[in-house]
Design a protein around this motif. Structure first.
Motif, mmCIF file in Angstrom:
data_model
loop_
_atom_site.group_PDB
_atom_site.id
_atom_site.type_symbol
_atom_site.label_atom_id
_atom_site.label_comp_id
_atom_site.label_asym_id
_atom_site.label_seq_id
_atom_site.Cartn_x
_atom_site.Cartn_y
_atom_site.Cartn_z
ATOM 1 N N HIS A 51 -3.193 3.941 -0.185
ATOM 2 C CA HIS A 51 -3.493 3.286 -1.461
ATOM 3 C C HIS A 51 -2.589 3.787 -2.584
ATOM 4 O O HIS A 51 -2.356 3.078 -3.567
ATOM 5 C CB HIS A 51 -4.968 3.492 -1.833
ATOM 6 N N GLN A 52 -2.035 5.021 -2.455
ATOM 7 C CA GLN A 52 -1.161 5.536 -3.512
ATOM 8 C C GLN A 52 0.174 4.778 -3.567
ATOM 9 O O GLN A 52 0.844 4.777 -4.596
ATOM 10 C CB GLN A 52 -0.852 7.024 -3.303
ATOM 11 N N GLN A 53 0.564 4.151 -2.452
ATOM 12 C CA GLN A 53 1.857 3.464 -2.366
ATOM 13 C C GLN A 53 1.652 2.059 -1.790
ATOM 14 O O GLN A 53 2.021 1.773 -0.648
ATOM 15 C CB GLN A 53 2.814 4.268 -1.471
ATOM 16 N N PRO A 54 1.095 1.135 -2.569
ATOM 17 C CA PRO A 54 0.845 -0.208 -2.039
ATOM 18 C C PRO A 54 2.140 -0.967 -1.775
ATOM 19 O O PRO A 54 3.068 -0.949 -2.599
ATOM 20 C CB PRO A 54 0.030 -0.876 -3.149
ATOM 21 N N ASN A 55 2.206 -1.621 -0.638
ATOM 22 C CA ASN A 55 3.383 -2.420 -0.306
ATOM 23 C C ASN A 55 3.516 -3.612 -1.243
ATOM 24 O O ASN A 55 2.526 -4.138 -1.768
ATOM 25 C CB ASN A 55 3.310 -2.897 1.145
ATOM 26 N N GLN A 56 4.751 -4.025 -1.442
ATOM 27 C CA GLN A 56 5.075 -5.192 -2.268
ATOM 28 C C GLN A 56 5.735 -6.215 -1.348
ATOM 29 O O GLN A 56 6.941 -6.183 -1.122
ATOM 30 C CB GLN A 56 6.032 -4.795 -3.408
ATOM 31 N N TRP A 57 4.948 -7.118 -0.793
ATOM 32 C CA TRP A 57 5.468 -8.052 0.208
ATOM 33 C C TRP A 57 5.939 -9.349 -0.436
ATOM 34 O O TRP A 57 5.343 -9.844 -1.398
ATOM 35 C CB TRP A 57 4.406 -8.381 1.240
ATOM 36 N N LEU A 58 6.987 -9.923 0.133
ATOM 37 C CA LEU A 58 7.372 -11.285 -0.219
ATOM 38 C C LEU A 58 6.286 -12.249 0.253
ATOM 39 O O LEU A 58 5.620 -11.990 1.261
ATOM 40 C CB LEU A 58 8.689 -11.652 0.467
#
Length: 350
Positions: free
Chosen positions: A127-134
């Motif tokens: 949760h500290q590093q949420p992915n940023q998906w296309l």
């Protein structure tokens, strides 16, 4: 291939005899102790899977800029995920000290733009590093493949960590795995666009300046372009080429593992610069370097892991050099100048 960087054939792991495993562990550990870098062949990541990963990377970076910006890297250094355009990230070996003007240091470092773009992927569960998906319709199948590839790389990374534990003579082969669930690793897709060679040689722009990695180990898959250089173990301050070796990865020690081992293992400076085929050539006006693609997989301890020296790596002649540190605190300290606190405007670098 550079003769200064050892090669370890991992084909006898993990199905080999205990003697084979000890031999491989010793070879890997000695390379990490002496050079800090090692080529690993027959490592367990299938060739066809690597080829597919590079194909996906090229599809991603071939997208128009506005499509890639649908998954932008969030402002600031705290979340390191999503798409970073040329000029956003600035890699350096500088470590911010309390009381210094962060903005002034950032402005000075950014006078030389890093000519690269990247896309950062992590575990879906951190949760500290949420992915940023296309959006899925922009690049169908990309998210599914990269999520699976992330965990496949970690399976191989676990073998590297087990081998290092044996090589250091820790009591437990899985010692390092207590601190590495895989949730805090990072899969990075990197693209270095074509650029005029004279801009690189004159330091008008950079590709990836000399730096060390922050975590435990890095496994780097690279294409055939070249340009990766490693600090020469026989002549510190000069660099040798880490020439690409087909279907191998280059593994290097990160700063946290160097602290963990009380400097027994070596975290080595490395950089990406002018490809070797361009060196010394009198290129005509308008000549450009070839594009370069690479895929590093950064292996880091879990965020709340407490890193302190291993007793096996310290004695009266070599006392402990480092205070204990929590991974999350160390990462934040090292990242403070890598990304600006506010969104930066894309920079033209060609």
């Amino acid at each position: 291939m550079s003769s200064e960087i050892p090669v370890v054939d991992f084909s006898a792991w993990p199905s080999g005899s205990p003697g084979d495993k000890r031999r491989l562990a010793q070879e890997l550990t000695e390379a990490c102790r002496r050079v800090g870098f090692v080529y690993v062949v027959n490592h367990g990541v299938p060739d066809d899977l690597l080829e597919e990963a590079f194909n996906w990377s090229k599809k991603l970076f071939d997208l128009p800029h506005d499509k890639k910006m649908l998954a932008p890297h969030p402002p600031g250094p705290n979340v390191h995920r999503g798409y970073s355009w040329p000029g956003l990230e600035k890699v350096s070996q500088y470590i911010h000290k309390e009381g210094e003007d962060l903005n002034a240091e950032d402005e000075e470092l950014r006078k030389v733009v890093d000519c690269k773009e990247s896309y950062e992927i992590g575990s879906e569960s951190l949760h500290q590093q949420p992915n940023q998906w296309l959006p899925e319709e922009i690049l169908p199948g990309f998210r599914t493949f990269m999520t699976d590839f992330y965990w496949h790389c970690f399976s191989t990374a676990k073998d590297m960590l087990r081998a290092l534990a044996i090589g250091i003579r820790l009591d437990e082969e899985d010692y390092f795995l207590r601190f590495h669930s895989g949730l805090n690793n990072q899969l990075r897709l990197l693209h270095y666009p074509p650029v005029e060679p004279e801009k690189l040689s004159s330091n008008t722009v950079a590709r990836m300046p000399a730096h060390s990695d922050w975590g435990t180990i890095t496994m780097l898959f690279q294409d055939e372009c070249g340009g990766l250089q490693v600090d020469d173990p026989n002549k510190p301050g000069s660099f040798v080429n880490a020439t690409p070796m087909r279907n191998a990865f280059v593994m290097n020690v990160g700063d946290l593992l160097m602290r963990w081992s009380n400097d027994y293992l070596k975290s080595t400076l490395h950089r990406v610069t002018l490809p070797p085929m361009q060196e010394g050539q009198d290129a005509g006006a308008g000549h450009m370097t070839p594009a370069r693609y690479s895929i590093p997989y950064f292996v880091s301890p879990d965020p709340m892991a407490r890193i302190e020296y291993l007793p096996q790596c310290a004695d009266e002649k070599n006392p402990a050099k480092y205070e204990p540190v929590v991974q999350e605190d160390y990462q934040k300290m090292r990242a403070r100048l890598q990304y600006p606190d506010q969104s930066a405007v894309p920079v033209a670098v060609a």
